[in-house]
Design an enzyme around this catalytic site. Structure first.
Site, PDB file in Angstrom:
ATOM      1  CG  ASP A   1      61.968  73.589  42.927  1.00 19.63           C
ATOM      2  OD1 ASP A   1      61.198  73.738  43.892  1.00 19.63           O
ATOM      3  OD2 ASP A   1      62.787  74.450  42.554  1.00 19.63           O
TER       4      ASP A   1
ATOM      5  CG  ASP B   1      59.502  79.594  42.934  1.00 18.63           C
ATOM      6  OD1 ASP B   1      58.571  79.570  42.101  1.00 18.63           O
ATOM      7  OD2 ASP B   1      59.341  79.926  44.118  1.00 18.63           O
TER       8      ASP B   1
ATOM      9  CG  ASP C   1      66.439  75.851  41.427  1.00 19.57           C
ATOM     10  OD1 ASP C   1      65.634  75.200  42.138  1.00 19.57           O
ATOM     11  OD2 ASP C   1      66.630  77.076  41.579  1.00 19.57           O
TER      12      ASP C   1
END
Length: 360
Positions: free
Chosen positions: A11, A13, A131
């Site tokens: 990922d 961000d 995240d």
């Protein structure tokens, strides 16, 4: 035939770069790398991994999130990684929103379908790092391992250096819980992470002997046992051996790359001769004896029973011979000798399976 290629899907961000409170990295001053991402990716790169960014960018290209606002920090981020020798094989971006999701939006796998059809990819080693729970669901949908980074916003998780260690070093660990009407045991081993043993069984001398296995065996060992010592010591000693043997077998896995064999340890006047084979075939042979009924709070008759039980659950062949005068020394020499033999046998000795049978 060339080796298969492991891919690390990542990922953006909150994973490569820190995510601001407004959830949009649309200016250079918002660009911050996540801690330890560069050394972790370098370790993975050097171990043969390639990297693919898979990111949801809600409404990218709309008036609310113009393309150029994304491109400037994005190019700067990629330049930073490139300057450190980290190259991304692909950058895959979904621009749909949670209210109107596309099949390409994580946890959907539409963006990576070309990779799914690529037979050159090693899916057994490939993984996803993100995240959010959607990143882990994405990994589940691909059938690969998923790692969730710990962030202030989304709570508990792991960190980049731990991920690199887990993927590259492939630590051989196991945790076993054994609960019966007689004992409750939790044992953990880390064959590649030696540490001070932590053992508690209610039998002081037995704790000392188990600690010898971890210390001189060169592996991390924690073992806690609550047992029916009001009856006698038999169940505690036997069940600890069975649980430890099971943990060793699980941590060793298919035993690919192990030295397999371990070979003599003096303890003052006592001498323990040990021959050990991680054969997968339980067999225990003992020569010698003890003159005392107990050493500390451990009945000496349970010493051989411990090693026999360890062999049964661990799939170990063990020939053990002890001679000497002092029973304390003789018992300790047995445990230390087996530990040193285990240290040799579990050590990594390349990547081949040490058997002409093709299985251990």
């Amino acid at each position: 035939m060339s080796a298969l290629q492991p891919i690390l899907f990542v990922d953006r961000d909150g994973t490569l770069i820190k995510e601001p409170q407004d959830h949009q990295v649309d200016r250079l001053d918002k660009l911050r790398l996540v801690e330890d991402v560069i050394p972790a990716l370098l370790k993975l790169r050097d171990a043969g991994w390639q990297f693919v960014i898979v990111t949801n960018q809600d409404g990218l290209g709309t008036d609310a999130f113009p393309q150029e606002d994304f491109d400037v920090p994005q190019h700067a981020m990629l330049d930073v990684f490139e300057s450190q020798g980290i190259h991304f094989r692909d950058v895959l971006v979904d621009v749909s929103t949670a209210a109107d999701p596309a099949p390409t939006r994580k946890p959907g796998t539409g963006l990576v379908m070309p990779y799914v059809r690529d037979r050159r990819i090693d899916w057994t080693r490939s993984a996803m790092v993100g995240d959010r729970d959607t990143d882990i669901a994405f990994a589940d949908n691909l059938g690969i391992r998923g790692f969730k980074l710990a962030t202030a916003e989304f709570g508990e998780g792991t960190d980049w250096l731990s991920i690199a260690h887990e993927l590259v070093d492939a630590p051989r660990t196991a945790r076993v819980e054994r609960n019966t009407a007689e004992t409750r045991i939790v044992v953990s081993v880390d064959l590649d992470g030696p540490s001070e043993p932590a053992v508690s069984t209610g039998l002081g001398f037995f704790d000392h002997m188990l600690a010898q296995l971890g210390k001189h065996g060169g592996f991390g060992l924690t073992l806690a046992c609550k047992g029916d010592l009001h009856v006698d010591e038999h169940h505690v000693v036997e069940d600890c051996a069975l649980a430890l043997g099971q943990a060793l077998a699980q941590a060793l896995g298919d035993k690919r790359g192990v030295a397999r064999y371990g070979f003599l340890l003096p303890m003052d006047e006592a001498l323990a001769s040990v021959a050990l084979d991680l054969s997968g075939r339980p067999c225990f042979t003992f020569r010698g004896g003890f003159s005392r009924e107990r050493v500390g709070d451990l009945p000496t008759e349970l010493v051989t029973h411990f090693f026999r039980s360890l062999c049964e659950s661990g799939g170990i062949t063990l020939n053990l011979k002890i001679e000497g005068d002092n029973d304390h020394h003789k018992v300790e020499a047995c445990f230390k000798g087996v530990a040193r033999a285990l240290r040799i046998a579990i050590s990594r000795d390349g990547c081949d399976l040490p058997s002409t049978k093709g299985v251990l």
